[in-house]
Each structure stands twice: as structure tokens, then as C-alpha cells.
Motif scaffolding. Structure first.
Motif, mmCIF file in Angstrom:
data_model
loop_
_atom_site.group_PDB
_atom_site.id
_atom_site.type_symbol
_atom_site.label_atom_id
_atom_site.label_comp_id
_atom_site.label_asym_id
_atom_site.label_seq_id
_atom_site.Cartn_x
_atom_site.Cartn_y
_atom_site.Cartn_z
ATOM 1 N N VAL A 38 0.812 -1.227 0.000
ATOM 2 C CA VAL A 38 0.000 0.000 0.000
ATOM 3 C C VAL A 38 0.844 1.275 0.000
ATOM 4 O O VAL A 38 0.295 2.357 -0.172
ATOM 5 C CB VAL A 38 -1.005 0.034 1.186
ATOM 6 C CG1 VAL A 38 -1.983 -1.110 1.090
ATOM 7 C CG2 VAL A 38 -0.297 0.061 2.512
ATOM 8 N N SER A 39 2.158 1.140 0.158
ATOM 9 C CA SER A 39 2.999 2.327 0.277
ATOM 10 C C SER A 39 3.827 2.647 -0.958
ATOM 11 O O SER A 39 4.167 3.805 -1.183
ATOM 12 C CB SER A 39 3.962 2.175 1.464
ATOM 13 O OG SER A 39 3.245 2.029 2.666
ATOM 14 N N LEU A 40 4.210 1.635 -1.738
ATOM 15 C CA LEU A 40 5.131 1.863 -2.855
ATOM 16 C C LEU A 40 4.423 1.854 -4.196
ATOM 17 O O LEU A 40 3.472 1.102 -4.402
ATOM 18 C CB LEU A 40 6.225 0.793 -2.879
ATOM 19 C CG LEU A 40 7.164 0.714 -1.682
ATOM 20 C CD1 LEU A 40 8.268 -0.297 -1.957
ATOM 21 C CD2 LEU A 40 7.755 2.059 -1.328
ATOM 22 N N ASN A 41 4.936 2.670 -5.103
ATOM 23 C CA ASN A 41 4.449 2.727 -6.470
ATOM 24 C C ASN A 41 5.634 2.691 -7.422
ATOM 25 O O ASN A 41 6.746 3.122 -7.079
ATOM 26 C CB ASN A 41 3.656 4.013 -6.716
ATOM 27 C CG ASN A 41 2.403 4.056 -5.885
ATOM 28 O OD1 ASN A 41 1.517 3.227 -6.046
ATOM 29 N ND2 ASN A 41 2.339 5.012 -4.970
ATOM 30 N N LYS A 42 5.383 2.215 -8.612
ATOM 31 C CA LYS A 42 6.404 2.140 -9.643
ATOM 32 C C LYS A 42 7.025 3.516 -9.860
ATOM 33 O O LYS A 42 6.325 4.513 -9.940
ATOM 34 C CB LYS A 42 5.779 1.619 -10.940
ATOM 35 C CG LYS A 42 6.758 1.417 -12.060
ATOM 36 C CD LYS A 42 6.064 0.832 -13.265
ATOM 37 C CE LYS A 42 7.018 0.650 -14.422
ATOM 38 N NZ LYS A 42 6.343 0.073 -15.585
ATOM 39 N N GLY A 43 8.356 3.555 -9.928
ATOM 40 C CA GLY A 43 9.080 4.795 -10.181
ATOM 41 C C GLY A 43 9.571 5.508 -8.945
ATOM 42 O O GLY A 43 10.414 6.404 -9.036
ATOM 43 N N GLU A 44 9.072 5.143 -7.768
ATOM 44 C CA GLU A 44 9.482 5.828 -6.545
ATOM 45 C C GLU A 44 10.882 5.400 -6.117
ATOM 46 O O GLU A 44 11.293 4.270 -6.314
ATOM 47 C CB GLU A 44 8.486 5.546 -5.421
ATOM 48 C CG GLU A 44 7.136 6.161 -5.681
ATOM 49 C CD GLU A 44 6.123 5.878 -4.593
ATOM 50 O OE1 GLU A 44 5.119 6.610 -4.558
ATOM 51 O OE2 GLU A 44 6.310 4.940 -3.788
ATOM 52 N N LYS A 45 11.616 6.352 -5.519
ATOM 53 C CA LYS A 45 12.958 6.086 -5.006
ATOM 54 C C LYS A 45 12.834 5.420 -3.638
ATOM 55 O O LYS A 45 12.057 5.874 -2.788
ATOM 56 C CB LYS A 45 13.740 7.393 -4.849
ATOM 57 C CG LYS A 45 13.864 8.180 -6.128
ATOM 58 C CD LYS A 45 14.924 7.625 -7.011
ATOM 59 C CE LYS A 45 15.176 8.586 -8.160
ATOM 60 N NZ LYS A 45 16.342 8.239 -8.917
ATOM 61 N N VAL A 46 13.578 4.323 -3.441
ATOM 62 C CA VAL A 46 13.492 3.557 -2.199
ATOM 63 C C VAL A 46 14.868 3.135 -1.705
ATOM 64 O O VAL A 46 15.848 3.162 -2.447
ATOM 65 C CB VAL A 46 12.620 2.290 -2.377
ATOM 66 C CG1 VAL A 46 11.166 2.644 -2.603
ATOM 67 C CG2 VAL A 46 13.145 1.412 -3.483
ATOM 68 N N VAL A 47 14.895 2.745 -0.437
ATOM 69 C CA VAL A 47 16.056 2.108 0.175
ATOM 70 C C VAL A 47 15.576 0.765 0.694
ATOM 71 O O VAL A 47 14.565 0.693 1.403
ATOM 72 C CB VAL A 47 16.622 2.952 1.342
ATOM 73 C CG1 VAL A 47 17.800 2.248 1.988
ATOM 74 C CG2 VAL A 47 17.003 4.344 0.862
ATOM 75 N N VAL A 48 16.277 -0.307 0.329
ATOM 76 C CA VAL A 48 15.917 -1.657 0.756
ATOM 77 C C VAL A 48 17.094 -2.266 1.494
ATOM 78 O O VAL A 48 18.233 -2.212 1.015
ATOM 79 C CB VAL A 48 15.540 -2.542 -0.457
ATOM 80 C CG1 VAL A 48 15.300 -3.973 -0.027
ATOM 81 C CG2 VAL A 48 14.323 -1.987 -1.171
ATOM 82 N N HIS A 49 16.823 -2.836 2.667
ATOM 83 C CA HIS A 49 17.843 -3.553 3.429
ATOM 84 C C HIS A 49 17.336 -4.970 3.651
ATOM 85 O O HIS A 49 16.174 -5.177 4.005
ATOM 86 C CB HIS A 49 18.107 -2.882 4.774
ATOM 87 C CG HIS A 49 19.066 -3.655 5.628
ATOM 88 N ND1 HIS A 49 20.426 -3.622 5.412
ATOM 89 C CD2 HIS A 49 18.858 -4.500 6.652
ATOM 90 C CE1 HIS A 49 21.010 -4.424 6.291
ATOM 91 N NE2 HIS A 49 20.079 -4.965 7.055
#
Length: 192
Positions: A67-78
Motif C-alpha cells: 500500500v505504500s510503494l508505487n512504480k518509479g518511486e525512489k526507495v532504500v531496501v535492506h
């Protein structure tokens, strides 16, 4: 291989929700991470190579990511790095690089984000977990999936389930009050 890795990048696909065989929720998406280099001769930034990852999120993280992420958004994944060799149908040796995410968030270097703690007493808003319309693929059948625009003749105020249209300065989640923003925050939002 099970090494920890932190990657900054962008969501390269729509987030997909699944259920595992044991009934746990699973959310998956593709992530790209492109190296940026400064070209001193031309005095410009240039894109380098892009590394691609398949990101898997389980249980509560899966719900929140969906529910929080959409295609194209900048993210940090650990999470845990997973490198898996496999053989294609034509016999070629292939490798898939994945991350079993332990935490995911928006990269605030590139924008602003809001946070809402999800608990049993404070669940995910109903609007975020509606079943997508099969024809449009969105929860909002009046929204054009390609452009995100409201389709002509289907304004929110004209739909049966909308009590009123959204107005600037109001919250989309019923029953919640908006926090007061400081002048500095409002200036930063206007500048973005």
C-alpha cells in the motif's frame, strides 16, 4: 548465500501481492539501482550501469509495502542478498539476484514521505486495501491507470460511494486530523 545488503534505487515494477503456501502474505517487486558518475570534462552527471534485483517482502512488511510503494518511486531496501543460479529452457546458465527485505522505505534524499504506524487498533486505511477493479487494475474505477487522471464524466463527487470531493488541506483517511506543519516544512513542500 545470505549476506546483508542495503541498496538505494527505484521501484521498477508494480508491487504484486501473493500468498505463500503456508498462508503468509508476500509482496514482490523489481528494483533497479543505477550508479551515477560526475563527468568532469563535460561538467555533468551521467548514468552508469543499472543493477536489477527481485525484492521479496513477507508478512506485515508485505502488507505495508503493497500500500505504500508505487512504480518509479525512489526507495532504500535492506535485507538478505540471495544469488540463485538456474538454467533457462534453452540450456543457458542464468543467475537471479534477489533481496529478502527486512526493511523498505522511501529514499528521502529525493522527496518527502509520511509515516503512519499500523497496529490492530490502527489498521491500514480501507481505501488502501480495496480490491482492484479488474478492468482498470486500480481501486478507483474512475482513474485512468495510464495517466492517473480522473476520467471525464466520472469525477469523484459524481460517484455513489463518495460523500464529497477531496479538498486541499483535508485528509484522505476519514476520522484522522492532519498535523499542523511548521512554516519551514510548508516552505520545503512548496519548493519540492
Amino acid at each position: 548465500m545470505s549476506e546483508s545488503i542495503t541498496v538505494r534505487g527505484f521501484v521498477a515494477s508494480e508491487v504484486r501481492r501473493h500468498d505463500t503456501h503456508s498462508g503468509d502474505e508476500l509482496a514482490t517487486f523489481r528494483m533497479g539501482s543505477t550508479e551515477r558518475r560526475f563527468n568532469r570534462q563535460q561538467n555533468t552527471w551521467e548514468d552508469g550501469e543499472t543493477n536489477w534485483y527481485s525484492v521479496s517482502c513477507f508478512r506485515g512488511l508485505a502488507k505495508n509495502v503493497a500500500v505504500s510503494l508505487n512504480k518509479g518511486e525512489k526507495v532504500v531496501v535492506h535485507g538478505r542478498l540471495q544469488i540463485r543460479p538456474w538454467t533457462s529452457s534453452d540450456g543457458r546458465a542464468m543467475t537471479t539476484v534477489g533481496i529478502e527485505a527486512l526493511t523498505v522505505g522511501h529514499d528521502l534524499m529525493w522527496g518527502i514521505s509520511g509515516y503512519r504506524r499500523v497496529t490492530k487498533d490502527n489498521p491500514i486505511p480501507w481505501i488502501a486495501v480495496q480490491t482492484p477493479d479488474p478492468e482498470s487494475g486500480t481501486s478507483d474505477p474512475w482513474v485512468d491507470r495510464e495517466t492517473g487522471e480522473i476520467q471525464e464524466g466520472n469525477e469523484i463527487a459524481e460517484t455513489e460511494d463518495a460523500e464529497s470531493g477531496w479538498e486541499q488541506g483535508t485528509n484522505a483517511v476519514p476520522g484522522e486530523d492532519l498535523p499542523e506543519l511548521s512554516e519551514e516544512t510548508e516552505d520545503a513542500v512548496r519548493a519540492a
